[in-house]
Scaffold this active site. Sequence first.
Site, PDB file in Angstrom:
ATOM      1  CE1 TYR A   1      82.976  14.546 -26.417  1.00  0.00           C
ATOM      2  CE2 TYR A   1      84.505  12.830 -25.622  1.00  0.00           C
ATOM      3  CZ  TYR A   1      83.812  14.019 -25.654  1.00  0.00           C
ATOM      4  OH  TYR A   1      83.947  14.772 -24.398  1.00  0.00           O
TER       5      TYR A   1
ATOM      6  CD  GLN B   1      77.262  14.192 -16.313  1.00  0.00           C
ATOM      7  OE1 GLN B   1      77.318  13.617 -15.212  1.00  0.00           O
ATOM      8  NE2 GLN B   1      77.762  14.077 -17.207  1.00  0.00           N
TER       9      GLN B   1
ATOM     10  CE  LYS C   1      85.315  18.508 -25.851  1.00  0.00           C
ATOM     11  NZ  LYS C   1      84.304  19.742 -25.502  1.00  0.00           N
TER      12      LYS C   1
ATOM     13  CG  ASP D   1      89.500  10.952 -21.035  1.00  0.00           C
ATOM     14  OD1 ASP D   1      88.357  11.707 -21.234  1.00  0.00           O
ATOM     15  OD2 ASP D   1      89.399   9.740 -20.686  1.00  0.00           O
TER      16      ASP D   1
END
Length: 286
Positions: free
Chosen positions: A126, A11, A130, A103
């Site tokens: 996840y 994206q 990150k 976030d």
Amino acid sequence: MNILITGCNGQLGNEMQQLQGSHPQHNYFNTDIEELDITNQLAVDQFIARNKIDGIVNCAAYTAVDKAESNNKLCTLLNTEAPAYLAAAIEKRGGWLIQISTDYVFNGTSHKPYVESDTPCPDSVYGSTKLAGELAVSKFCKKTVIIRTAWLYSSFGSNFVKTMLRLGKEKTELGVIFDQIGTPTYARDLAVCIFTILEQGVKPGVYHFSNEGVISWYDFAKAIHRIAGITSCHVRPLHTSEYPTPATRPHYSVLDKTKVKQTYNMEIPYWEDSLKECISIIQSAS
């Protein structure tokens, strides 16, 4: 500058490519796995040296949040090890790196917007990978900007907006979580933010970026249908407990964007204005 952009099939990567025509002074190397496997350290070193890369925007990531719970190895490779390879390679050239984070580095138990100095406390594979990626790039490249974002969507790829548009036409009723609160981010607005940083100069540090405003996933779904003119599907609110998933999601993940707005003197669009823009693009293409 010679700028390497990774994850160009995603994206954000696609939105970055869309905006390059407005910034023709730079030379862009748009890559995905076919052009450059960022999990191959030797390939990364050679690509960056051969093409005299000055800076990197790393849009590549493993983002399948639920699958990550049972695929820790691949998630770690893409979200932690690969960014470290990019950071170490660009540091040799005295260059800079912009790393996109999430976030999900927070567990969502706060009741006020997260600032960059809040202590991360991820609650998923996840989020943990990150966060490890943030620490790795900061360790290996001095000129690193980390941008944490949330609820990303675009006219490209698969995302919540496109799913709600599709299901709104296919179903007469739909249940959507109402007790997870955050802010959607139009990937094009994030791309504009990144180009603003490039034009003004990389100022290392962690920054938060999402659109302005605060909503639940339920409110977001209702807005998508309203803007798209979908009236045949009833959207009802669900508790998180009614829709169990492998990964734990933050109940509250609103990001405070004061730092990026003040540092780069930027205005950030309101979430609904950006949503209207994106839905218009999606509808005109269909």
